[in-house]
Design a protein around this motif. Sequence first.
Motif, PDB file in Angstrom:
ATOM      1  N   VAL A   1       0.752  -1.105  -0.101  1.00  0.00           N
ATOM      2  CA  VAL A   1       0.032   0.083   0.027  1.00  0.00           C
ATOM      3  C   VAL A   1       0.666   1.271  -0.068  1.00  0.00           C
ATOM      4  CG1 VAL A   1      -1.602   1.255   1.341  1.00  0.00           C
ATOM      5  CG2 VAL A   1      -1.900  -1.245   0.991  1.00  0.00           C
ATOM      6  N   ALA A   2       1.998   1.247   0.742  1.00  0.00           N
ATOM      7  CA  ALA A   2       2.788   2.482   0.830  1.00  0.00           C
ATOM      8  C   ALA A   2       3.549   2.518  -0.479  1.00  0.00           C
ATOM      9  CB  ALA A   2       3.809   2.263   2.157  1.00  0.00           C
ATOM     10  N   ALA A   3       4.180   1.505  -1.108  1.00  0.00           N
ATOM     11  CA  ALA A   3       4.943   1.575  -2.201  1.00  0.00           C
ATOM     12  C   ALA A   3       4.000   2.147  -3.487  1.00  0.00           C
ATOM     13  CB  ALA A   3       5.563   0.264  -2.636  1.00  0.00           C
ATOM     14  N   ALA A   4       2.703   1.533  -3.685  1.00  0.00           N
ATOM     15  CA  ALA A   4       1.557   2.139  -4.402  1.00  0.00           C
ATOM     16  C   ALA A   4       1.501   3.609  -4.336  1.00  0.00           C
ATOM     17  CB  ALA A   4       0.389   1.367  -4.111  1.00  0.00           C
ATOM     18  N   ALA A   5       1.300   4.039  -2.904  1.00  0.00           N
ATOM     19  CA  ALA A   5       0.983   5.577  -2.988  1.00  0.00           C
ATOM     20  C   ALA A   5       2.285   6.179  -3.312  1.00  0.00           C
ATOM     21  CB  ALA A   5       1.024   5.818  -1.440  1.00  0.00           C
ATOM     22  N   ILE A   6       3.513   5.959  -2.891  1.00  0.00           N
ATOM     23  CA  ILE A   6       4.615   6.326  -3.490  1.00  0.00           C
ATOM     24  C   ILE A   6       5.217   6.519  -4.845  1.00  0.00           C
ATOM     25  CG2 ILE A   6       7.244   6.586  -3.184  1.00  0.00           C
ATOM     26  CD1 ILE A   6       7.085   5.882  -0.277  1.00  0.00           C
ATOM     27  N   LEU A   7       5.002   5.344  -5.369  1.00  0.00           N
ATOM     28  CA  LEU A   7       5.199   5.119  -6.897  1.00  0.00           C
ATOM     29  C   LEU A   7       4.160   6.106  -7.870  1.00  0.00           C
ATOM     30  CD1 LEU A   7       6.735   1.535  -6.886  1.00  0.00           C
ATOM     31  CD2 LEU A   7       7.923   3.650  -6.915  1.00  0.00           C
ATOM     32  N   GLY A   8       3.014   6.027  -7.187  1.00  0.00           N
ATOM     33  CA  GLY A   8       2.139   6.813  -7.829  1.00  0.00           C
ATOM     34  C   GLY A   8       2.012   8.177  -7.605  1.00  0.00           C
ATOM     35  N   GLY A   9       2.924   8.790  -7.076  1.00  0.00           N
ATOM     36  CA  GLY A   9       3.183  10.182  -7.095  1.00  0.00           C
ATOM     37  C   GLY A   9       2.675  10.758  -5.853  1.00  0.00           C
ATOM     38  N   GLN A  10       2.273  10.242  -4.726  1.00  0.00           N
ATOM     39  CA  GLN A  10       2.181  10.902  -3.317  1.00  0.00           C
ATOM     40  C   GLN A  10       3.613  11.270  -2.805  1.00  0.00           C
ATOM     41  OE1 GLN A  10      -0.573   9.522  -0.729  1.00  0.00           O
ATOM     42  NE2 GLN A  10      -1.763   8.175  -2.311  1.00  0.00           N
ATOM     43  N   ILE A  11       3.562  12.341  -1.866  1.00  0.00           N
ATOM     44  CA  ILE A  11       4.807  12.708  -1.414  1.00  0.00           C
ATOM     45  C   ILE A  11       5.267  11.709  -0.452  1.00  0.00           C
ATOM     46  CG2 ILE A  11       5.793  14.477   0.217  1.00  0.00           C
ATOM     47  CD1 ILE A  11       3.735  16.424  -1.118  1.00  0.00           C
ATOM     48  N   TYR A  12       6.511  11.360  -0.435  1.00  0.00           N
ATOM     49  CA  TYR A  12       7.060  10.460   0.316  1.00  0.00           C
ATOM     50  C   TYR A  12       6.846  10.471   2.225  1.00  0.00           C
ATOM     51  CZ  TYR A  12      11.104   8.373   3.151  1.00  0.00           C
ATOM     52  OH  TYR A  12      11.622   7.679   4.252  1.00  0.00           O
ATOM     53  N   GLY A  13       7.122  11.733   2.537  1.00  0.00           N
ATOM     54  CA  GLY A  13       6.988  12.209   3.866  1.00  0.00           C
ATOM     55  C   GLY A  13       5.526  12.070   4.037  1.00  0.00           C
ATOM     56  N   ASP A  14       4.474  12.266   3.260  1.00  0.00           N
ATOM     57  CA  ASP A  14       3.122  12.205   3.670  1.00  0.00           C
ATOM     58  C   ASP A  14       2.536  10.677   3.601  1.00  0.00           C
ATOM     59  OD1 ASP A  14       2.814  14.926   3.463  1.00  0.00           O
ATOM     60  OD2 ASP A  14       2.124  15.066   1.712  1.00  0.00           O
ATOM     61  N   VAL A  15       3.353   9.938   2.973  1.00  0.00           N
ATOM     62  CA  VAL A  15       2.967   8.429   2.951  1.00  0.00           C
ATOM     63  C   VAL A  15       3.494   7.833   4.337  1.00  0.00           C
ATOM     64  CG1 VAL A  15       3.424   6.162   1.946  1.00  0.00           C
ATOM     65  CG2 VAL A  15       3.008   8.129   0.584  1.00  0.00           C
ATOM     66  N   CYS A  16       4.760   8.148   4.651  1.00  0.00           N
ATOM     67  CA  CYS A  16       5.441   7.913   5.850  1.00  0.00           C
ATOM     68  C   CYS A  16       4.460   8.302   7.061  1.00  0.00           C
ATOM     69  CB  CYS A  16       6.809   8.146   6.036  1.00  0.00           C
ATOM     70  SG  CYS A  16       7.978   7.347   4.857  1.00  0.00           S
ATOM     71  N   ALA A  17       4.056   9.519   7.072  1.00  0.00           N
ATOM     72  CA  ALA A  17       3.331  10.148   8.039  1.00  0.00           C
ATOM     73  C   ALA A  17       1.922   9.151   8.424  1.00  0.00           C
ATOM     74  CB  ALA A  17       2.920  11.474   7.777  1.00  0.00           C
ATOM     75  N   MET A  18       1.272   8.491   7.228  1.00  0.00           N
ATOM     76  CA  MET A  18       0.339   7.629   7.573  1.00  0.00           C
ATOM     77  C   MET A  18       0.390   6.695   8.523  1.00  0.00           C
ATOM     78  SD  MET A  18      -2.485   8.365   5.453  1.00  0.00           S
ATOM     79  CE  MET A  18      -2.687   9.380   4.251  1.00  0.00           C
ATOM     80  N   PHE A  19       1.804   6.213   8.816  1.00  0.00           N
ATOM     81  CA  PHE A  19       2.002   4.956   9.998  1.00  0.00           C
ATOM     82  C   PHE A  19       2.130   5.860  11.233  1.00  0.00           C
ATOM     83  CE2 PHE A  19       2.951   3.501   5.725  1.00  0.00           C
ATOM     84  CZ  PHE A  19       2.538   2.252   5.652  1.00  0.00           C
ATOM     85  N   SER A  20       1.320   6.439  11.727  1.00  0.00           N
ATOM     86  CA  SER A  20       1.446   7.379  12.951  1.00  0.00           C
ATOM     87  C   SER A  20       1.074   6.292  14.304  1.00  0.00           C
ATOM     88  CB  SER A  20       0.239   8.270  13.004  1.00  0.00           C
ATOM     89  OG  SER A  20      -1.034   7.963  12.691  1.00  0.00           O
ATOM     90  N   GLY A  21       0.378   5.078  13.865  1.00  0.00           N
ATOM     91  CA  GLY A  21       0.171   4.483  15.134  1.00  0.00           C
ATOM     92  C   GLY A  21      -1.478   4.966  15.675  1.00  0.00           C
ATOM     93  N   GLY A  22      -1.636   4.465  16.644  1.00  0.00           N
ATOM     94  CA  GLY A  22      -2.976   4.840  17.300  1.00  0.00           C
ATOM     95  C   GLY A  22      -4.009   3.932  16.981  1.00  0.00           C
TER      96      GLY A  22
END
Length: 428
Positions: free
Chosen positions: A78-99
């Motif tokens: 899911v993360a790779a699809a987002a990054i390779l699809g053009g989403q900003i790397y930092g924004d994708v990593c921020a999705m993994f915030s826990g909680g």
Amino acid sequence: MTPNARFEAAIALLEAIAAAPRKPADAVANDFFRSRRYIGGGDRRAVAEQAWSVLRQHRRLTWWIERAQGQPSGRMLVAAAAILGGQIYGDVCAMFSGGRYGPQPLEADEAEILRRLKDHTIEHPAMPPAVRLEVPDWIYPLLEARFGAETDREIAAMLAPAPLDLRVNMLKGNRQQAIDALAAEGITAKSGRFSPWGLRVEGRRPVVTGEAFQSGLIEIQDEGSQIVALMAEPQPGMRVLDYCAGAGGKTLAMAMMMENKGHILAADTSAPRLDGAVRRLRRAGVHNVEQHLLTDGDGKWAKRRRETYDRVLVDAPCTGTGTWRRNPDARARLTEQDLSELVAKQAVILQEASRFLRKGGRLVYATCSILPAENEEQVQRFLAANADFTQVAPTRPEAAKLARDGMVHLTPASHGTDGFFAAVLERA
């Protein structure tokens, strides 16, 4: 749902699909959302689209992750699809915030893998052709033999989502009435390219909850499937056998063509599929259809009906390679053994079904496959073993203009339909 929660739900759905490798992804998704009724309709569509985007790119995403020295887990896909699809790397990593609702934080090695994907796109010149086209390695030579120089164009067309095709039920109204009824629901539909009853709706629209569908004026059916039913050319008053009827899509179309006059026997080996057709038949206003569950003990039943049908339709079980736009997960499940077993099964079914056709009658053999072994080669083997049958060209003009060597081959790239094959066989 928050974006983080949707991200986590898509990961969970992909992991559920991976845990059931022999079960169709849409069936897994139905169970997944049924057990999570708190997920609303809009969120459900968003989560499913995210997961299906990964399934359509699964081989390429896996290639990238493994190139970055990682493992293609649901999280990484899911993360790779987002990054390779053009989403900003930092924004994708921020999705993994826990909680409570979001994905758990990235491990150090996971973060490094995603960093290595930064500034890349999904395509790469070093990808092998089978990876780039999202097909199993073993099947690529078969596709190349089938399509030649057009292989890339034909198979690449199967990577996109399929459109929504509808069939107008002429027992309830005409095509313009259906277009107007859908417009009243806020849905824009246009006439199909080939079927005289076809409509196409762009995008994913909830047609099944509207009055046009509930009243039986429209039915969901790919335009290619409509052409197969049309090729049977059933006339009012005929006796027709739909030998692999399934849930009854082509049965419904043929009943409409027959104006509810005559008799159709819808036969299948699956009781659940036949049961699923009952509601569709009732909604469509069809009342000239009888159902029969095929079993090993059908000797007397078959003997009484030998050579009694004017038309026989055999929509044979197949690899489903023509439906990969709708079922991208099926690519990974298909094996060489599956193909061998299906070819043998098709030959048996075609031979058995031919017994029911009267002299002078016509049999339509069809699959939703693009592989010659299941299609024209299957027909050639049958004709070699049955001298009283000949192949004839379809006579309906809608099908005749699509025919090549007297047989119809439909593909997403060339026709915008699912991949279908159909041939008409006449008994002397």
